[in-house]
Design a protein around this motif. Sequence first.
Motif, PDB file in Angstrom:
ATOM      1  N   TYR A  35       0.840  -1.192   0.000  1.00  0.00           N
ATOM      2  CA  TYR A  35       0.000   0.000   0.000  1.00  0.00           C
ATOM      3  C   TYR A  35       0.877   1.245   0.000  1.00  0.00           C
ATOM      4  CZ  TYR A  35      -4.010  -2.882   1.458  1.00  0.00           C
ATOM      5  OH  TYR A  35      -5.018  -3.817   1.521  1.00  0.00           O
ATOM      6  N   GLN A  37       0.657   5.103   1.334  1.00  0.00           N
ATOM      7  CA  GLN A  37      -0.138   5.993   2.174  1.00  0.00           C
ATOM      8  C   GLN A  37       0.470   7.384   2.174  1.00  0.00           C
ATOM      9  OE1 GLN A  37      -0.669   4.973   6.375  1.00  0.00           O
ATOM     10  NE2 GLN A  37      -2.675   5.969   6.368  1.00  0.00           N
ATOM     11  N   GLY A  42      -5.906   7.602   3.298  1.00  0.00           N
ATOM     12  CA  GLY A  42      -5.963   6.181   3.602  1.00  0.00           C
ATOM     13  C   GLY A  42      -4.963   5.404   2.764  1.00  0.00           C
ATOM     14  N   PRO A  43      -4.627   4.181   3.185  1.00  0.00           N
ATOM     15  CA  PRO A  43      -3.722   3.349   2.383  1.00  0.00           C
ATOM     16  C   PRO A  43      -4.333   3.039   1.019  1.00  0.00           C
ATOM     17  CG  PRO A  43      -3.979   2.465   4.610  1.00  0.00           C
ATOM     18  CD  PRO A  43      -5.021   3.516   4.434  1.00  0.00           C
TER      19      PRO A  43
END
Lengths: 115, 109
Positions: A35, A37, A42-43
């Motif tokens: 992910y 971020q 948010g991720p």
Amino acid sequence: EAGVAQSPRYKIIEKRQSVAFWCNPISGHATLYWYQQILGQGPKLLIQFQNNGVVDDSQLPKDRFSAERLKGVDSTLKIQPAKLEDSAVYLCASRKTGNMNTEAFFGQGTRLTVV
Amino acid sequence: QQPVQSPQAVILREGEDAVINCSSSKALYSVHWYRQKHGEAPVFLMILLKGGEQKGHDKISASFNEKKQQSSLYLTASQLSYSGTYFCGTEKGAQKLVFGQGTRLTINP
């Protein structure tokens, strides 16, 4: 049980340079996620592996980002060349596969600053 | 496909209650809730799988509506330790877990 390990914790590079991040998931977790971020967001899912195969990479900017998971264990995420907007925390997470009732475990992340 | 969270931020006094909502335009397989403190990794709170399900522990609980398109996280009698950013993660299949933009919760003494 050991958690998800990531390295390095911090990295500062100049734009147009290349960088690589490493992730070691929890033993036995076939699913691995990367992910991105960005601060205050948010991720964002970049890529999902199951064992050494890619399940989803629809949000991965493939012109500059690449990822691999050799032997279905460790994974590396590479950026080449980096841009200023790549500054973010890169989180790796792992999860048992096959059962929806399982949680994802996150590593501490790598904070990338591109200057 | 990213779930939508509301509100974006909440400020409470210790002991007050909060509700954080997470919604999707399509039915989901599951909803995950995580809390992230500044500079740390997200930490798992709970998963909901079934329409109409409610679950929780201590003073943090969550629900999943019958149509499996909306979930709410309930924090009652909030404590200082509840401060952080809460994320819902949603799945529509193949364990593809995508997160909302987060709700920042600040608890003041």
